[in-house]
Write an enzyme that holds these catalytic residues in place. Structure first.
Site, PDB file in Angstrom:
ATOM      1  N   PHE A  21       0.833  -1.199   0.000  1.00 22.37           N
ATOM      2  CA  PHE A  21       0.000   0.000   0.000  1.00 22.37           C
ATOM      3  C   PHE A  21       0.866   1.247   0.000  1.00 22.37           C
ATOM      4  O   PHE A  21       1.866   1.324   0.710  1.00 22.37           O
ATOM      5  CB  PHE A  21      -0.865   0.069   1.267  1.00 22.37           C
ATOM      6  CG  PHE A  21      -1.819  -1.065   1.468  1.00 22.37           C
ATOM      7  CD1 PHE A  21      -3.127  -0.982   1.004  1.00 22.37           C
ATOM      8  CD2 PHE A  21      -1.428  -2.208   2.156  1.00 22.37           C
ATOM      9  CE1 PHE A  21      -4.026  -2.020   1.226  1.00 22.37           C
ATOM     10  CE2 PHE A  21      -2.322  -3.257   2.375  1.00 22.37           C
ATOM     11  CZ  PHE A  21      -3.620  -3.154   1.905  1.00 22.37           C
ATOM     12  N   ASP A  22       0.448   2.242  -0.748  1.00 20.13           N
ATOM     13  CA  ASP A  22       0.918   3.606  -0.544  1.00 20.13           C
ATOM     14  C   ASP A  22       0.252   4.125   0.726  1.00 20.13           C
ATOM     15  O   ASP A  22      -0.706   3.523   1.237  1.00 20.13           O
ATOM     16  CB  ASP A  22       0.534   4.451  -1.765  1.00 20.13           C
ATOM     17  CG  ASP A  22       0.957   5.896  -1.635  1.00 20.13           C
ATOM     18  OD1 ASP A  22       1.962   6.170  -0.955  1.00 20.13           O
ATOM     19  OD2 ASP A  22       0.271   6.758  -2.203  1.00 20.13           O
ATOM     20  N   GLY A  23       0.735   5.253   1.245  1.00 16.22           N
ATOM     21  CA  GLY A  23       0.167   5.797   2.473  1.00 16.22           C
ATOM     22  C   GLY A  23      -0.906   6.845   2.236  1.00 16.22           C
ATOM     23  O   GLY A  23      -2.106   6.562   2.305  1.00 16.22           O
ATOM     24  N   LYS A  27       3.884  11.260  -2.354  1.00 16.11           N
ATOM     25  CA  LYS A  27       3.475   9.895  -2.073  1.00 16.11           C
ATOM     26  C   LYS A  27       4.625   8.956  -1.920  1.00 16.11           C
ATOM     27  O   LYS A  27       4.515   7.859  -1.526  1.00 16.11           O
ATOM     28  CB  LYS A  27       2.556   9.398  -3.170  1.00 16.11           C
ATOM     29  CG  LYS A  27       1.399  10.308  -3.402  1.00 16.11           C
ATOM     30  CD  LYS A  27       0.572  10.548  -2.201  1.00 16.11           C
ATOM     31  CE  LYS A  27       0.008   9.265  -1.750  1.00 16.11           C
ATOM     32  NZ  LYS A  27      -0.003   9.121  -0.338  1.00 16.11           N
TER      33      LYS A  27
END
Length: 361
Positions: A201-203, A361
């Site tokens: 996952f990205d944050g 990101k």
């Protein structure tokens, strides 16, 4: 010639398979589950046919020759299985997790349940069923809407995640509060684990809200660092995929409860362009405040994500910026775009004029 029901041996229970009541002894379909979990108890993953299978040729027929020729082609080729699409390895990994969960918790319905969502005509259903049986997938729930959008059915299926190749449908699902992402197909997909599900996952604007991204876009990097330092003890609000990380964590704890933390078949990753020292604290404290663990956290300080994802080899990676999705796909990772947050407006402006730079990101 006998027109009655098939012979049923003593103690043999009837089963329902794709809407037809059959006996296990009459089936030549391996890998059947002993039961189908109720939707309200399962972790429901809705996938479109165009991401589970490679339907590029069929899609071209539909776009160039129309619906009738498309249906005709599908019927004529219904005994030919589709080749795997970008979500195929992900679905196989979900089934591998289910197998281990059933061994540890034979009566539990907390299992992954894959639902095939498509606006295809029902005539195409036979080819899809034949393909599913060919690959020995356990997918019992179909939603075939004959040209209408399937989005309205997602809530009825208690959907935890929706994956599609159609960006408009994904955006519609997110508007309905359903975790969703547009899946892209790398030119050459990397081999991934067959025994451990890996999800990256990205944050910001994926697990978390886009609050910090807004500060960065409006005031620049220095103000962003200052804002994160001032608010490091204030948890970020949730993003669209927080709920999916939650259900993964819930299943992980079932393995931990059996002493299998190190051998857990689910592994999660946070892959963010945030810097660890200057802005990583708030991200980790937010996850802790939610009671969520992440197995590995990679703070890349603006470096490209593709090379790191190539080492991780996740079955699926979620990011809200196409810059990172494309970079991951170029290196063989199955990457999904989450069209959520302020970065989407910036991207639209960029398409109208000059390309906009990547965010934090």
């Amino acid at each position: 010639w006998y027109a009655g029901p098939p012979y049923q041996s003593p103690g043999e229970e009837r089963m329902s398979y794709h809407g037809v009541t059959v006996l296990p002894s009459t089936l030549n379909v391996p890998n059947l589950s002993p039961f189908q979990p109720k939707p309200e108890n399962a972790i429901t993953i809705a996938v479109s046919t165009r991401v589970l299978f490679n339907m590029e040729k069929e899609q071209q027929i539909y776009e160039r020759q129309g619906l009738e020729e498309y249906i005709k082609y599908q019927v004529e080729h219904e005994t030919e299985p589709f080749s795997p699409g970008p979500a195929f390895s992900f679905v196989k990994a979900l089934e591998a997790v289910n197998t281990q969960l059933r061994e540890l918790y034979p009566d539990s319905e907390e299992l992954f349940d894959v639902v095939l969502m498509t606006n295809n005509h029902a005539y195409v259903g036979l080819r899809l069923i034949n393909t599913i049986n060919h690959y020995q997938l356990f997918i019992e729930r179909f939603c075939m809407t004959g040209g209408n959008s399937p989005i309205g059915y997602l809530k009825a299926y208690h959907t935890n995640l929706y994956l599609s190749a159609d960006a408009a449908k994904v955006h519609e699902a997110l508007e309905e509060g359903i975790a969703a992402a547009t899946m892209f197909t790398p030119e050459k997909m990397k081999e991934v684990s067959e025994t451990q599900l890996r999800v990256a996952f990205d944050g910001d604007a994926v697990l978390f809200s886009d609050e910090s991204e807004r500060i960065y876009k409006a005031h620049g990097l220095d103000k962003f660092f200052e804002h994160e330092k001032e608010h490091e003890n204030k948890p970020l609000d949730h993003g669209p995929l927080k709920g999916f990380l939650e259900v993964l964590g819930k299943l992980q704890k079932k393995f931990y409860g059996k002493g299998q933390r190190m051998a857990c078949p689910i592994r999660t990753y946070l892959v963010t362009a945030r810097s660890a020292a200057s802005s990583g604290t708030r991200a980790l404290k937010t996850l802790r405040s939610w009671g969520l663990e992440i197995d590995e956290a990679l703070f890349l300080a603006g470096a490209p994500k593709g090379p790191m994802l190539e080492k991780i080899r996740p079955h699926i990676f979620f990011d809200d910026q196409m810059f990172h999705v494309e970079g991951a796909a170029e290196m063989g990772t199955v990457a999904c775009h989450v069209p959520y947050g302020i970065a989407q407006r910036a991207a639209k402006r960029g398409r109208k004029g000059e390309e906009t730079p990547s965010g934090l990101k």
